[in-house]
Design an enzyme around this catalytic site. Structure first.
Site, PDB file in Angstrom:
ATOM      1  N   LEU A 108      42.538  35.017  47.806  1.00  0.00           N
ATOM      2  CA  LEU A 108      41.892  35.221  46.512  1.00  0.00           C
ATOM      3  C   LEU A 108      41.438  33.854  46.020  1.00  0.00           C
ATOM      4  O   LEU A 108      42.146  32.857  46.198  1.00  0.00           O
ATOM      5  CB  LEU A 108      42.860  35.839  45.495  1.00  0.00           C
ATOM      6  CG  LEU A 108      43.292  37.291  45.724  1.00  0.00           C
ATOM      7  CD1 LEU A 108      44.334  37.694  44.686  1.00  0.00           C
ATOM      8  CD2 LEU A 108      42.097  38.245  45.671  1.00  0.00           C
ATOM      9  N   ASP A 109      40.251  33.784  45.406  1.00  0.00           N
ATOM     10  CA  ASP A 109      39.796  32.525  44.826  1.00  0.00           C
ATOM     11  C   ASP A 109      40.861  31.989  43.876  1.00  0.00           C
ATOM     12  O   ASP A 109      41.634  32.760  43.286  1.00  0.00           O
ATOM     13  CB  ASP A 109      38.502  32.724  44.024  1.00  0.00           C
ATOM     14  CG  ASP A 109      37.383  33.308  44.861  1.00  0.00           C
ATOM     15  OD1 ASP A 109      37.425  33.137  46.091  1.00  0.00           O
ATOM     16  OD2 ASP A 109      36.475  33.922  44.281  1.00  0.00           O
ATOM     17  N   THR A 110      40.878  30.694  43.687  1.00  0.00           N
ATOM     18  CA  THR A 110      41.842  30.085  42.772  1.00  0.00           C
ATOM     19  C   THR A 110      41.744  30.700  41.375  1.00  0.00           C
ATOM     20  O   THR A 110      42.757  30.940  40.709  1.00  0.00           O
ATOM     21  CB  THR A 110      41.619  28.560  42.690  1.00  0.00           C
ATOM     22  OG1 THR A 110      41.713  28.011  44.006  1.00  0.00           O
ATOM     23  CG2 THR A 110      42.666  27.892  41.811  1.00  0.00           C
ATOM     24  N   THR A 112      40.740  33.698  40.710  1.00  0.00           N
ATOM     25  CA  THR A 112      40.941  35.148  40.759  1.00  0.00           C
ATOM     26  C   THR A 112      42.433  35.448  40.788  1.00  0.00           C
ATOM     27  O   THR A 112      43.195  34.786  41.485  1.00  0.00           O
ATOM     28  CB  THR A 112      40.267  35.748  42.008  1.00  0.00           C
ATOM     29  OG1 THR A 112      38.866  35.474  41.958  1.00  0.00           O
ATOM     30  CG2 THR A 112      40.464  37.254  42.067  1.00  0.00           C
ATOM     31  N   HIS A 193      33.913  34.866  48.055  1.00  0.00           N
ATOM     32  CA  HIS A 193      33.321  35.059  46.719  1.00  0.00           C
ATOM     33  C   HIS A 193      32.450  36.310  46.637  1.00  0.00           C
ATOM     34  O   HIS A 193      31.528  36.367  45.818  1.00  0.00           O
ATOM     35  CB  HIS A 193      32.490  33.831  46.310  1.00  0.00           C
ATOM     36  CG  HIS A 193      33.222  32.533  46.362  1.00  0.00           C
ATOM     37  ND1 HIS A 193      34.438  32.322  45.743  1.00  0.00           N
ATOM     38  CD2 HIS A 193      32.898  31.362  46.968  1.00  0.00           C
ATOM     39  CE1 HIS A 193      34.832  31.080  45.955  1.00  0.00           C
ATOM     40  NE2 HIS A 193      33.928  30.480  46.707  1.00  0.00           N
TER      41      HIS A 193
END
Length: 244
Positions: A108-110, A112, A193
């Site tokens: 997961l993105d930082t 998110t 993303h």
């Protein structure tokens, strides 16, 4: 498997939480237990929990006690790695008390937050992250509103991104008021993303994003930074999905 090898089936079932040893014996005698696709009714049957596939009433039961499968609610700002040379807060910090060597399934993105799995089963992690198994992931995003119906149609039909087309399996507006909207989008791929890029492409860039489910596993009311083990039903469904 020889008579002296492996573990008695009723003991394995009891340890897996199916019921008491006596209840497990009744399930076996009643013909409700399968090992590697074959119905087993003999109480003396022994199995290898690390290799054999066990089902009760057709439902897969995870019986390998050496394997750990955890659900984590990743907080916003945490890096999706088990360690970070830059000293940033990472997934490993949240499970520092666990003795196992854990892997994260996907990323997961930082920025998110939400559901991510941590396991010590490398093959399971690899398969679950692979797009060929088509495991659906559900996200909830805060975006600028209002969101007209054409946005959902465009996402379901597919949008063109710089690395190829992307299509939502499902999309709905959860709620909206004025210039703010909450939307839910379901995908079965995990390009970098991807959710942010798709929503930006249709004119509704993400302000905040959370993953709320992965296949049968739902985040529910798990607090940020907290972990729980996968249930037998969740894990059995995922093991079948990735053909393990």
């Amino acid at each position: 498997m020889g008579e002296s090898e492996g573990v008695r089936l009723q003991k394995v079932l009891a340890q897996a939480g199916v019921g008491s040893r006596r209840a497990a014996e009744e399930l076996i005698v009643d013909g409700r237990v399968e090992v590697n696709g074959q119905v087993v009714t003999t109480l003396g049957t022994r199995v290898d929990p690390t290799r054999d596939s066990v089902r009760v009433d057709g439902r897969r039961i995870a019986v390998d006690e050496t394997k750990v499968y955890l659900v984590l609610n990743k907080p916003r700002g945490v890096v999706s790695t088990m360690s970070d040379p830059q000293g940033r807060r990472c997934l490993g910090d949240l499970v520092r008390d666990r003795p196992e060597r854990l892997f994260h399934v996907g990323r997961l993105d930082t920025d998110t937050e939400g559901l991510i799995l941590l396991v010590n089963d490398g093959e399971f992690a690899h398969r679950l992250a692979h797009p060929s198994y088509g495991v659906q992931k559900t996200y909830v995003a805060e975006v600028p509103g209002p969101v007209p119906p054409r946005v959902g149609r465009a996402l379901r039909e597919g949008v063109e991104l710089e690395d190829g087309p992307a299509r939502a399996d499902a999309f709905r507006v959860v709620q909206q008021s004025g210039a703010k909207a909450m939307v839910e989008i379901v995908l079965h791929e995990g390009r970098k993303h991807i959710v942010r890029r798709m929503l930006a492409e249709v004119g509704h860039p993400v302000r905040r994003l959370a993953r709320t489910s992965l296949g049968p596993v739902k985040l529910g009311d798990l607090a940020p930074g907290q972990v729980r083990p996968l249930s037998q039903q969740e894990l059995g469904t995922l093991l079948d999905t990735v053909e393990l």
